[in-house]
Design an enzyme around this catalytic site. Structure first.
Site, short mmCIF file in Angstrom:
data_model
loop_
_atom_site.label_atom_id
_atom_site.label_comp_id
_atom_site.label_asym_id
_atom_site.label_seq_id
_atom_site.Cartn_x
_atom_site.Cartn_y
_atom_site.Cartn_z
N ASP A 86 18.84 22.42 -11.17
CA ASP A 86 18.61 22.96 -12.51
C ASP A 86 18.75 21.83 -13.52
OD1 ASP A 86 18.21 24.92 -14.42
OD2 ASP A 86 19.66 26.30 -13.53
N HIS A 121 13.13 19.26 -20.30
CA HIS A 121 14.22 20.24 -20.13
C HIS A 121 14.60 20.44 -18.66
CE1 HIS A 121 14.39 21.95 -24.31
NE2 HIS A 121 13.27 21.25 -24.37
#
Ligand code: F6P
Length: 515
Positions: free
Chosen positions: A403, A191
């Site tokens: 991110d 992720h």
């Protein structure tokens, strides 16, 4: 264009039943945390509350359809909780799947979760190697906890299970399973970002981690850039590794086996977000926010407390914008929401203090009667509050230093049922590859660049705002969380990747061309 109905996609039905694709049988999802948070009372009793998040809502229908199990840590280090099994059973009674807890003790939490996962892999994979604490004692505990997760999988394993492991806490699980003789398919989704070679190479256990990851059959990344970084690192192990196939999924041929590598940008439940955003209580609260801040543009920042989110840099950029563009004085309010997280890690606590000091300094410098430039909120927002802020804001400032994806950017778009609002987005968020045609893309380290983007957004005409937001909403709607699950499972089970059904418009959205 994907012609399947929302309902069939939600049920995960086409993933497993149509065409010539082999089917996924029982799905076993493995993640560090269970989708429920356990709280243990002083008298030893316990209760579970559902964890929020897209992953649960995306996987729940597939789990319900196929039957399955979710294996993970319930989040407490209390041992031998007498009620735990009953509480876990109750929590998923009507969901079609069961929960299997992996209990961790204090030392495991300290060295596996706080240590290896969050003081080494987390900063390193976000390109912040100087924030790493390469404590040699962490690695062995990381390995042993991964082995513990593997044992939990093996304890209930059936031959036709499809095991799907999630995230950086569990990179070694496939290796542990293979060492125990498991040969069936195991897939992994990362992720968070995967760093470039020069950064990854700092990891003292780089070869062990890479070798372990190559024991998965499919590794999913958020972006093509993360996958490219991984391939370059894998060549550290074997410069002759060959690759076959182009596009969303490629195959890496190692000496021992074939590993599929894919880029699958995670999405959100767009329909649900848009529907809730239109509800009466959200509308009422958004109106109230406007009334409280009349004649103002609201600029919104919402982040989990984390040094990767670039909150301090953002505050500096906002301050710079106020210095350079006096036309914004009294006309903008920055609402900065910080959601508490990992607070027992000292670095996070220090960061909170630093943010609060900076907010105080900026407000001290610019506040005038009737205008406080930054409204600062440090707590969890309710769902209604969150959506109301999304709807009431004119500009969203999403400027992480790095991110994996950043779902705030996507939630902001989904909630904008008026097709208005400007998104200022860091080029280092995975979401930039997908939203770059509608967002104002910035380098979060470049304070002047972000300050100019804030002013650009402030004066942007309505027509352009609508045009940009429409493009982003279309993309967020098409590549939602259900499509993410669907494409990942397809890539894992397809016999022949040549037949892998790549929607025509998919690849261009994923190319990172901003750099
Ligand atoms: O973004 C990565 C992530 O692990 C999320 O999955 C999670 O919501 C967040 O960080 C906080 O995680 P934790 O509290 O488990 O460290």
């Amino acid at each position: 264009m994907d012609m399947r109905t929302d309902a069939s996609r939600r049920a995960g039905a086409t993933t497993v039943e149509t065409g010539t694709q082999p089917s996924v049988n029982r799905l076993v999802v493995v993640s560090n945390r269970l989708p429920f948070i356990l709280s243990v009372q002083d008298d030893g009793g316990c209760s579970l509350v559902p964890g929020a998040g897209g992953l649960v809502s995306a996987l729940a229908p597939v789990l319900r359809n196929r039957g399955g199990m979710w294996i993970g840590w319930p989040g407490s280090t209390a041992r031998n909780i007498p009620d735990l099994d009953r509480v876990l059973l109750n929590a998923t009674r009507d969901s079609g799947y069961t929960l299997q807890p992996v209990e961790l003790g204090e030392e495991e939490k300290e060295k596996f979760y706080r240590g290896f996962s969050n003081e080494i892999i987390w900063p390193l994979f976000h390109d912040l190697q100087s924030d790493c604490n390469f404590d040699p004692s962490y690695w062995n505990v990381y390995r042993s906890v991964n082995s513990k997760f593997a044992q939990a999988i093996l304890a209930t394993h059936r031959d036709d299970d499809f095991v799907w492991v999630h995230d950086y806490h569990l990179m070694n699980v496939a290796h542990e399973l293979r060492s125990n003789g498991l040969t069936s398919r195991i897939a992994f989704f990362l992720h968070i970002p995967f760093p470039p070679l020069d950064i990854f190479a700092k990891l003292p256990w780089r070869f062990q981690v890479l070798t372990s990851m190559l024991d998965y059959d499919l590794i999913g990344f958020q972006t093509l850039r993360d996958r490219r970084n991984f391939i370059q690192c894998a060549r550290l192990l074997d410069p002759d590794l060959s690759l076959s196939g182009k596009g969303q999924v490629t195959t890496l041929n190692t000496r021992e086996r074939e590993v599929r590598l894919g880029a699958f940008p995670i999405g959100i439940d767009y329909t649900e977000f848009a529907k809730k955003a239109a509800s009466g209580d959200v509308t009422a609260m958004a109106d109230l926010l406007h009334k409280d801040l009349p004649n103002r543009q609201i600029i919104l920042g919402i982040d989990r407390l984390d040094y990767t989110k670039g909150i301090r840099h953002r505050l500096e950029a906002f301050c710079r914008a106020l210095q350079r563009f006096p036309d914004m004085h009294q006309r903008v309010t920055l609402v900065q929401v910080v959601v508490p997280s990992r607070e027992d890690i000292p670095r996070y606590h220090e960061m909170r203090v630093e943010i609060e000091r900076t907010v105080g300094e900026i407000n001290g410098q610019f506040t005038q009667s009737g205008w406080v430039p930054i409204h600062y909120i440090f707590r969890n927002l309710t769902r209604v509050e969150l959506l109301a802020y999304y709807r009431a804001s004119h500009i969203a400032l999403v400027t992480p230093l790095k991110d994996g994806m950043n779902l705030v950017a996507k939630e902001f778009c989904a909630a904008r049922i008026d097709e208005n609002g400007v998104l200022i987005l860091s080029e280092f968020a995975g979401a930039a590859a997908q939203l770059q045609r509608g967002a104002l893309i910035v380098n979060p380290y470049d304070v002047e660049d972000v300050a100019e983007a804030i002013h650009h957004a402030f004066i942007m005409p309505d027509g352009e705002r609508h045009q940009r937001m429409r493009k982003m909403r279309r993309s967020v709607r098409e590549y939602d969380i259900f499509r993410w699950v669907d494409s990942f499972l397809r890539a894992a089970i397809a016999k022949d990747l040549g037949d892998f059904p790549l929607p025509e418009e998919y690849v261009p959205h994923m190319e990172t061309v901003v750099l």
